[in-house]
Design an enzyme around this catalytic site. Structure first.
Site, PDB file in Angstrom:
ATOM      1  N   ASP A  37       0.820  -1.232  -0.082  1.00  0.00           N
ATOM      2  CA  ASP A  37       0.189   0.083  -0.100  1.00  0.00           C
ATOM      3  C   ASP A  37       0.836   1.274  -0.026  1.00  0.00           C
ATOM      4  O   ASP A  37       1.727   1.380   0.728  1.00  0.00           O
ATOM      5  CB  ASP A  37      -0.904  -0.159   1.341  1.00  0.00           C
ATOM      6  CG  ASP A  37      -2.200   1.000   1.055  1.00  0.00           C
ATOM      7  OD1 ASP A  37      -3.202   0.511   1.199  1.00  0.00           O
ATOM      8  OD2 ASP A  37      -1.822   2.099   0.981  1.00  0.00           O
ATOM      9  N   ILE A  38       0.499   2.275  -1.100  1.00  0.00           N
ATOM     10  CA  ILE A  38       1.368   3.340  -0.990  1.00  0.00           C
ATOM     11  C   ILE A  38       1.170   4.322   0.203  1.00  0.00           C
ATOM     12  O   ILE A  38       2.168   4.923   0.598  1.00  0.00           O
ATOM     13  CB  ILE A  38       1.157   4.188  -2.346  1.00  0.00           C
ATOM     14  CG1 ILE A  38       2.019   5.025  -2.538  1.00  0.00           C
ATOM     15  CG2 ILE A  38      -0.401   5.000  -1.983  1.00  0.00           C
ATOM     16  CD1 ILE A  38       1.724   5.504  -4.355  1.00  0.00           C
ATOM     17  N   ASN A  89     -13.282  -3.315   2.431  1.00  0.00           N
ATOM     18  CA  ASN A  89     -14.412  -2.300   2.297  1.00  0.00           C
ATOM     19  C   ASN A  89     -15.034  -2.376   1.172  1.00  0.00           C
ATOM     20  O   ASN A  89     -14.419  -2.586   0.050  1.00  0.00           O
ATOM     21  CB  ASN A  89     -13.463  -0.955   2.604  1.00  0.00           C
ATOM     22  CG  ASN A  89     -12.840  -0.696   3.837  1.00  0.00           C
ATOM     23  OD1 ASN A  89     -13.147  -1.458   4.869  1.00  0.00           O
ATOM     24  ND2 ASN A  89     -11.673  -0.085   3.818  1.00  0.00           N
ATOM     25  N   HIS A  95     -16.063   3.155   3.842  1.00  0.00           N
ATOM     26  CA  HIS A  95     -14.344   3.492   3.685  1.00  0.00           C
ATOM     27  C   HIS A  95     -13.646   3.025   2.481  1.00  0.00           C
ATOM     28  O   HIS A  95     -12.303   2.761   2.427  1.00  0.00           O
ATOM     29  CB  HIS A  95     -13.812   3.094   4.920  1.00  0.00           C
ATOM     30  CG  HIS A  95     -14.345   3.775   6.150  1.00  0.00           C
ATOM     31  ND1 HIS A  95     -14.059   4.854   6.527  1.00  0.00           N
ATOM     32  CD2 HIS A  95     -15.356   3.301   7.066  1.00  0.00           C
ATOM     33  CE1 HIS A  95     -14.779   5.277   7.514  1.00  0.00           C
ATOM     34  NE2 HIS A  95     -15.508   4.252   7.856  1.00  0.00           N
ATOM     35  N   GLN A  96     -14.298   2.400   1.169  1.00  0.00           N
ATOM     36  CA  GLN A  96     -13.916   2.160   0.249  1.00  0.00           C
ATOM     37  C   GLN A  96     -13.548   3.361  -0.852  1.00  0.00           C
ATOM     38  O   GLN A  96     -14.482   3.996  -1.109  1.00  0.00           O
ATOM     39  CB  GLN A  96     -14.791   1.085  -0.529  1.00  0.00           C
ATOM     40  CG  GLN A  96     -14.099   0.556  -1.944  1.00  0.00           C
ATOM     41  CD  GLN A  96     -14.714  -0.585  -2.577  1.00  0.00           C
ATOM     42  OE1 GLN A  96     -16.072  -0.382  -2.541  1.00  0.00           O
ATOM     43  NE2 GLN A  96     -14.080  -0.991  -3.489  1.00  0.00           N
ATOM     44  N   HIS A 102     -10.490  -5.056  -2.896  1.00  0.00           N
ATOM     45  CA  HIS A 102      -9.279  -5.367  -2.553  1.00  0.00           C
ATOM     46  C   HIS A 102      -9.206  -5.529  -0.875  1.00  0.00           C
ATOM     47  O   HIS A 102     -10.190  -5.159  -0.363  1.00  0.00           O
ATOM     48  CB  HIS A 102      -8.141  -4.155  -2.759  1.00  0.00           C
ATOM     49  CG  HIS A 102      -8.811  -2.452  -2.090  1.00  0.00           C
ATOM     50  ND1 HIS A 102      -9.939  -2.188  -2.998  1.00  0.00           N
ATOM     51  CD2 HIS A 102      -8.749  -2.173  -1.011  1.00  0.00           C
ATOM     52  CE1 HIS A 102      -9.988  -0.969  -2.306  1.00  0.00           C
ATOM     53  NE2 HIS A 102      -9.280  -1.175  -1.126  1.00  0.00           N
ATOM     54  N   PHE A 103      -8.194  -6.775  -0.761  1.00  0.00           N
ATOM     55  CA  PHE A 103      -8.077  -6.970   0.606  1.00  0.00           C
ATOM     56  C   PHE A 103      -6.720  -6.448   1.252  1.00  0.00           C
ATOM     57  O   PHE A 103      -5.601  -6.455   0.772  1.00  0.00           O
ATOM     58  CB  PHE A 103      -7.996  -8.718   0.664  1.00  0.00           C
ATOM     59  CG  PHE A 103      -9.240  -9.351   0.326  1.00  0.00           C
ATOM     60  CD1 PHE A 103      -9.343  -9.761  -0.843  1.00  0.00           C
ATOM     61  CD2 PHE A 103     -10.002  -9.776   1.400  1.00  0.00           C
ATOM     62  CE1 PHE A 103     -10.409 -10.300  -1.404  1.00  0.00           C
ATOM     63  CE2 PHE A 103     -11.004 -10.404   0.919  1.00  0.00           C
ATOM     64  CZ  PHE A 103     -11.342 -10.781  -0.575  1.00  0.00           C
ATOM     65  N   HIS A 104      -6.958  -5.659   2.434  1.00  0.00           N
ATOM     66  CA  HIS A 104      -5.751  -5.000   3.070  1.00  0.00           C
ATOM     67  C   HIS A 104      -5.225  -6.013   4.126  1.00  0.00           C
ATOM     68  O   HIS A 104      -5.985  -6.961   4.673  1.00  0.00           O
ATOM     69  CB  HIS A 104      -6.299  -3.855   3.921  1.00  0.00           C
ATOM     70  CG  HIS A 104      -6.921  -2.831   3.166  1.00  0.00           C
ATOM     71  ND1 HIS A 104      -6.082  -1.690   3.048  1.00  0.00           N
ATOM     72  CD2 HIS A 104      -8.118  -2.486   2.718  1.00  0.00           C
ATOM     73  CE1 HIS A 104      -6.827  -0.660   2.469  1.00  0.00           C
ATOM     74  NE2 HIS A 104      -8.123  -1.204   2.190  1.00  0.00           N
TER      75      HIS A 104
HETATM   76  P1  5GP Z   1      -9.787   1.427   0.568  1.00  0.00           P
HETATM   77  O1  5GP Z   1     -10.078   2.544   1.506  1.00  0.00           O
HETATM   78  O2  5GP Z   1     -10.297   1.826  -0.555  1.00  0.00           O
HETATM   79  O3  5GP Z   1     -10.267   0.296   1.332  1.00  0.00           O
HETATM   80  O4  5GP Z   1      -8.254   1.482   0.279  1.00  0.00           O
HETATM   81  C1  5GP Z   1      -7.533   1.963  -0.798  1.00  0.00           C
HETATM   82  C2  5GP Z   1      -6.092   1.928  -0.574  1.00  0.00           C
HETATM   83  O5  5GP Z   1      -5.373   1.675  -1.835  1.00  0.00           O
HETATM   84  C3  5GP Z   1      -5.507   2.938   0.361  1.00  0.00           C
HETATM   85  O6  5GP Z   1      -5.086   2.266   1.520  1.00  0.00           O
HETATM   86  C4  5GP Z   1      -4.636   3.688  -0.308  1.00  0.00           C
HETATM   87  O7  5GP Z   1      -3.367   4.110   0.587  1.00  0.00           O
HETATM   88  C5  5GP Z   1      -4.117   2.643  -1.256  1.00  0.00           C
HETATM   89  N1  5GP Z   1      -3.685   3.224  -2.516  1.00  0.00           N
HETATM   90  C6  5GP Z   1      -4.512   3.957  -3.349  1.00  0.00           C
HETATM   91  N2  5GP Z   1      -3.806   4.288  -4.598  1.00  0.00           N
HETATM   92  C7  5GP Z   1      -2.860   3.519  -4.610  1.00  0.00           C
HETATM   93  C8  5GP Z   1      -1.900   3.375  -5.632  1.00  0.00           C
HETATM   94  O8  5GP Z   1      -1.792   4.126  -6.665  1.00  0.00           O
HETATM   95  N3  5GP Z   1      -0.805   2.536  -5.301  1.00  0.00           N
HETATM   96  C9  5GP Z   1      -0.776   1.904  -4.202  1.00  0.00           C
HETATM   97  N4  5GP Z   1       0.369   0.911  -3.901  1.00  0.00           N
HETATM   98  N5  5GP Z   1      -1.723   1.962  -3.104  1.00  0.00           N
HETATM   99  C10 5GP Z   1      -2.766   2.860  -3.415  1.00  0.00           C
END
Ligand code: 5GP
Ligand code: ZN
Length: 142
Positions: A37-38, A89, A95-96, A102-104
């Site tokens: 994650d970035i 999410n 919070h998506q 995606h799975f964190h």
């Molecule tokens: P969400 O809130 O949708 O469950 O999480 C999205 C996740 O994607 C966030 O933790 C965010 O930091 C990550 N993310 C968003 N854009 C990028 C990207 O371009 N590269 C990477 N590696 N992670 C990303």
């Protein structure tokens, strides 16, 4: 191995799968792609995504779901954290923010609210009858 079965030209995660946006790749299978994650919540925070553009989990074919969790498990083992969260999410108020499933995989290195997932858990206290009514309703739709 970078082809997506269904993809969206506008989706940043589809672009990551296709290599159009760079990523720190951890694992790739025929059906899944995993990367760091970035903006991590903790060191090693990773994302596992299906190579199929579906916004929400219920829109994803089962074969992609079946492939994703073993990948998450491998990453959790590699992270070596005794405590961790798997988070997935669906929808903006849930919070998506990236509309590709995606799975964190998030290590929880300490009890501190400064790192890892921080959860507010608004537990309710339904009666047994209320739980039974929910059960009946859901069972009728399964
Ligand atoms: P969400 O809130 O949708 O469950 O999480 C999205 C996740 O994607 C966030 O933790 C965010 O930091 C990550 N993310 C968003 N854009 C990028 C990207 O371009 N590269 C990477 N590696 N992670 C990303
Ligand atoms: Zn996508």
């Amino acid at each position: 191995m970078a082809s997506a079965a269904a993809n969206s030209a506008k989706c940043i995660f589809c672009k990551i799968i296709k290599g159009e946006i760079p990523s720190h790749k951890l694992i790739e299978t025929n059906l899944s792609y995993a990367f760091l994650d970035i903006n991590p919540l903790a060191r090693g925070h990773a994302l596992v995504i299906p190579k199929y553009h579906a916004e929400k989990l219920h829109e994803l074919p089962d074969e992609y779901l079946a492939d994703a969790l073993p990948v998450a498990k491998k990453i959790a083992v590699a992270q070596g954290a005794e405590n961790y969260n798997i988070l997935q999410n669906n929808g903006r108020i849930a919070h998506q923010f990236v509309d590709h499933v995606h799975f964190h995989v998030v290590p929880k290195p300490s009890a501190s609210d400064e790192e890892g997932l921080v959860i507010q858990w608004p537990q309710q206290t339904p009666t047994n009858d209320e739980l039974a009514a929910v059960l009946t309703e859901l069972q009728g739709k399964l």
